[in-house]
Design an enzyme around this catalytic site. Sequence first.
Site, short mmCIF file in Angstrom:
data_model
loop_
_atom_site.label_atom_id
_atom_site.label_comp_id
_atom_site.label_asym_id
_atom_site.label_seq_id
_atom_site.Cartn_x
_atom_site.Cartn_y
_atom_site.Cartn_z
N LYS A 140 -11.99 -18.12 27.97
CA LYS A 140 -11.91 -17.60 29.22
C LYS A 140 -12.23 -18.41 29.73
O LYS A 140 -13.13 -19.45 30.36
CB LYS A 140 -12.94 -16.12 30.00
CG LYS A 140 -13.34 -14.91 28.55
CD LYS A 140 -14.19 -14.11 29.01
CE LYS A 140 -15.22 -15.01 28.72
NZ LYS A 140 -16.55 -13.99 29.12
N THR A 197 -17.63 -11.84 41.64
CA THR A 197 -17.50 -12.46 40.49
C THR A 197 -18.46 -12.12 39.31
O THR A 197 -18.79 -12.67 37.86
CB THR A 197 -17.13 -13.49 39.37
OG1 THR A 197 -18.05 -14.52 40.22
CG2 THR A 197 -15.87 -13.77 40.30
N GLY A 204 -20.86 -10.59 36.52
CA GLY A 204 -20.98 -9.02 35.55
C GLY A 204 -19.54 -9.80 34.91
O GLY A 204 -18.65 -8.30 34.64
N THR A 205 -18.91 -10.34 35.58
CA THR A 205 -17.52 -9.98 34.91
C THR A 205 -16.76 -9.81 33.96
O THR A 205 -16.13 -9.44 32.99
CB THR A 205 -16.10 -11.05 35.76
OG1 THR A 205 -17.07 -12.86 35.87
CG2 THR A 205 -16.16 -11.29 37.18
N GLY A 206 -17.93 -10.97 32.71
CA GLY A 206 -17.40 -11.47 31.48
C GLY A 206 -18.17 -10.48 30.99
O GLY A 206 -17.58 -9.89 30.08
N CYS A 207 -19.78 -9.65 31.56
CA CYS A 207 -20.51 -8.18 30.48
C CYS A 207 -19.19 -7.79 31.15
O CYS A 207 -18.56 -6.41 29.61
CB CYS A 207 -21.77 -8.15 31.22
SG CYS A 207 -22.41 -9.09 31.55
#
Length: 267
Positions: free
Chosen positions: A175, A206, A208-211
């Site tokens: 990512k 942003t 928590g975007t990955g979660c």
Amino acid sequence: MNPACVLTIAGTDPSGGAGIQADLKTFQELKSYGMSVVTSVVAQNTTGVKDVHHLPDSFIREQLFAVSEDMPVHAVKTGMIANKEMMQVIKDWVQTIDAPYIMDPVMIAQSGDPLVEQEEQIYLKRHLVPESTLVTPNIPETETLLNRRIDHEEDMKEAAVEIVEQLGAGAALVKGGHLKGKAVDFLYDGYQLHSFEEERIDSANTHGTGCTYSAAIAAYMSQGYPLTQAVEKGKHFVTAAIRHSFDLGKGDGPTNHFALRREVFHS
Ligand SMILES: Nc1ncnc2c1ncn2[C@@H]1O[C@H](COP(=O)(O)OP(=O)(O)OP(=O)(O)O)[C@@H](O)[C@H]1O
Ligand SMILES: Cc1ncc(CO)c(N)n1
């Protein structure tokens, strides 16, 4: 008709933007039945991590079997797994499950605070990455997994291939949220490279975007979408969640899990 069932194994975020809370909100929004096994209870918010309590690995095992002896599991994702003992328990359990496994190799919170120590990261790479259907590292996580710098898109593409061919992941989604320019991610599925590109949104919210992204991919896979389509739809979801993110908290605010609904919310 029963819904597709998806499980997250992760740490908590009492402020609701990341970790288990983000995962469950995403599952609900995308209409899969969400289930959760807590690994660590984290005192954190949009400004950072204050403290952590790790659950004993034996208790993580009990939670895992409480779910799987009773409920169907159509997809599973992992987030924060703080130590080797937990990783071993999760590895053993994942091997008993016949469902896609999406691994988000969480190492550092958005705030910059470490969630998993260096030595444990090596264990994660050796033992959990090879179990995964898909692993979803951001740039710093990719650098840790491969032990080298990732500076531009060519490095990301090479890294995605290496994570599959050398580390043994089923597929890798590298990512690009931490690079400049467009928000581009590269997926290598063992056969070909795919890119997923969106405009970079000018927002600091942003947390928590990955979660949210890996949870969305897991939700779509629980519903039977093939990997590439699940990533494409997951990218669409996380982009909308960032675009309509909330200015809540004193740090980097949370994403908006309602974003695809186009409704107005009242405070
Ligand atoms: N400002 C932005 N605008 C548009 N897309 C973004 C932006 N920041 C991140 N993304 C996208 O969001 C997704 C999550 O990527 P990112 O690299 O930020 O994950 P992460 O670092 O694991 O997240 P976390 O903050 O939860 O640790 C990716 O698809 C990335 O391209
Ligand atoms: C529990 C948890 N998992 C993952 C992240 C990464 O955003 C976080 N901040 N907290």
